[in-house]
Every structure is written in C-alpha cells, then in structure tokens.
Design an enzyme around this catalytic site. Structure first.
Site, PDB file in Angstrom:
ATOM      1  N   HIS A  43      -7.360  37.845   6.306  1.00  0.00           N
ATOM      2  CA  HIS A  43      -7.447  38.456   7.633  1.00  0.00           C
ATOM      3  C   HIS A  43      -7.933  39.894   7.466  1.00  0.00           C
ATOM      4  O   HIS A  43      -7.147  40.835   7.455  1.00  0.00           O
ATOM      5  CB  HIS A  43      -6.085  38.420   8.322  1.00  0.00           C
ATOM      6  CG  HIS A  43      -6.116  38.825   9.758  1.00  0.00           C
ATOM      7  ND1 HIS A  43      -5.206  38.363  10.674  1.00  0.00           N
ATOM      8  CD2 HIS A  43      -6.930  39.658  10.446  1.00  0.00           C
ATOM      9  CE1 HIS A  43      -5.467  38.894  11.866  1.00  0.00           C
ATOM     10  NE2 HIS A  43      -6.500  39.693  11.732  1.00  0.00           N
ATOM     11  N   GLU A  70      -9.504  34.945   9.368  1.00  0.00           N
ATOM     12  CA  GLU A  70      -8.915  35.301  10.658  1.00  0.00           C
ATOM     13  C   GLU A  70      -9.383  36.681  11.088  1.00  0.00           C
ATOM     14  O   GLU A  70      -9.639  37.554  10.260  1.00  0.00           O
ATOM     15  CB  GLU A  70      -7.388  35.332  10.544  1.00  0.00           C
ATOM     16  CG  GLU A  70      -6.746  34.030  10.135  1.00  0.00           C
ATOM     17  CD  GLU A  70      -5.231  34.143  10.036  1.00  0.00           C
ATOM     18  OE1 GLU A  70      -4.578  33.076  10.032  1.00  0.00           O
ATOM     19  OE2 GLU A  70      -4.704  35.270   9.968  1.00  0.00           O
ATOM     20  N   HIS A 190       2.812  32.623  11.175  1.00  0.00           N
ATOM     21  CA  HIS A 190       3.466  33.915  11.395  1.00  0.00           C
ATOM     22  C   HIS A 190       4.976  33.776  11.277  1.00  0.00           C
ATOM     23  O   HIS A 190       5.631  33.167  12.118  1.00  0.00           O
ATOM     24  CB  HIS A 190       3.110  34.544  12.752  1.00  0.00           C
ATOM     25  CG  HIS A 190       3.276  36.042  12.732  1.00  0.00           C
ATOM     26  ND1 HIS A 190       2.243  36.903  12.430  1.00  0.00           N
ATOM     27  CD2 HIS A 190       4.359  36.823  12.929  1.00  0.00           C
ATOM     28  CE1 HIS A 190       2.672  38.147  12.477  1.00  0.00           C
ATOM     29  NE2 HIS A 190       3.954  38.129  12.758  1.00  0.00           N
TER      30      HIS A 190
END
Length: 237
Positions: A43, A70, A190
């Site tokens: 990410h 991401e 997450h």
C-alpha cells in the site's frame, strides 16, 4: 480455502527506520511465498513513508503468487498500477496524512470517480476491488460502479470481537452474502489477526482473500514469520 495475502508495509517501515536494505523487502516477499503465502500486498502512500514507489516495481518480478496494490487512485498511483499491471488493485480512500486506512469508500457519492478509475484498470486486465464498510447501500454501489470485488473493512469487527461481542460479525456476513448475490468477489482486511480470523472465516460467505499485515508481522516477532504464515493458512482452511 480463503487465500492469504500478506501486506509487507511494516517490513518497509522497519527498513526505512535505519536506511539501507535491512530487512530486505524482496527477500521477505520471496520467503512469505515459499512459506505458503498466496499473495503479496503493498500500500504505497504519496509520502512513501513505508513502501516506496520503486519497491512496487522491484517486487514485480519476484511476486509469483497474487500481487495486490492498494491505494487512492490519484494520478501518480494510477500510473504506477497501469505500468506494473498487478493481479489486483484495491482502491482505498486514504487521505495523504492518514496513519492507516480508517474508512471505506462511499460508492454512491463517488460513483463517477470510482467508475472511471475502475474502467481504466479493467481495460488493462487488472482485477479491481473496492475497500468498503459493511453497509448494504455501499455494497450495491460497488456493483454499480463495476468493481470485481469488495474488500470489507474489518476494524470494527476486530475491536468488538476482542471484547467478546461475536454479534459484530452479522453486518459483515449480510454484506458478504449480498456481494456474492450481486456477482462480486469478497475480500477482507484490517486488524484481522490469529485471534479473530478463524471465526471471521467461518461466518463470511464466499470469502476469497484476506489481506493481513500489521498483526501478522507483530505476531511474527514472537512466533516467527514462517510459523505465523502457516498458522493463518491453517485457520483459513
């Protein structure tokens, strides 16, 4: 079996804290795959405080499983993904100063923006996923803008589960089933951890992939990276 994609941002954070190349991000990615991990997630953020944009290019030839990138589809991120053409791109509505992801997309409000970005990625043969809260309207909106998958934002579940509230799984299960009914694949991520992943997996219809970074790397400090990867794989069977 639900696939395990390991987010290696925290490895880059540790490397960057001292400069140099220790730990070696590419070697860690190779090792995770050799240990059984079925994907690598990164990410990159605009300030490159952990994963650098160059890392994304350097990882391309060594990721032989699924490569998931991401980020917020700002022009710089779009150009990166289109150049690399990973297996999957996951769109996340991060503010530039966000410490970590803290919300999913409002797929209704950002319909046009998301549809345009997703269409560009689809034209280039990249599977698309949208980071979403477990809200029925939001899931319907993800289908309307043309996403291939959703990634359920699981922080609220993880927090509630740690307090003994197993009912917190219900909106996630409902939205996952809706996604399946709408023809969307279901990912999640997450704050998923060794403590809560098995219950989550057992109760989420059609769960294709989880992306886990912070917890997995933290757990590996005590238990070892190879051991932890295989502990997740066992829980995801």
């Amino acid at each position: 079996m639900t696939k395990l994609s390991v987010n290696i941002n925290k490895i880059a954070t540790l490397r960057n804290s001292r400069g140099g190349n220790t730990p070696d991000l590419l070697k860690v990615a190779i090792d995770i795959q050799n240990f059984g991990g079925q994907g690598i997630t990164i990410h990159p953020r605009p300030d490159e405080r952990h994963i650098r944009y160059q890392d994304a290019y350097d990882l391309q030839p060594v990721v032989h499983t699924e490569y998931n990138i991401e980020g917020n589809p700002i022009p710089k991120f779009m150009a990166l993904v289109l150049a690399i053409k990973p297996t999957q791109v996951t769109l996340v509505p991060d503010a530039e100063d966000a410490i970590t992801s803290n919300a999913g997309w409002d797929t209704k409000k950002h319909h046009g923006f998301l549809k345009e970005a997703l269409s560009e990625f689809a034209r280039n043969g990249i599977r698309t996923s949208i980071f979403t809260d477990p809200v029925v309207d939001i899931i319907e909106g993800a289908a309307e803008v043309g996403a291939d998958r959703i990634e359920l934002y699981t922080e609220e579940y993880a927090s509630a589960y740690a307090k003994g509230n197993e009912k917190a799984i219900q909106p996630y299960a409902q939205c996952a089933q809706l996604a399946v009914d709408l023809g969307l694949g279901v990912n999640a991520g997450h704050d998923l951890s060794l403590d809560n992943i098995k219950f989550f997996k057992e109760n989420i219809p059609g769960l294709l992939e989880v992306s886990i970074g912070h917890a997995l790397i933290s757990e590996s400090l005590y238990l070892g990276l190879e051991n932890v990867v295989n502990m997740y794989l066992h829980r995801l069977k």
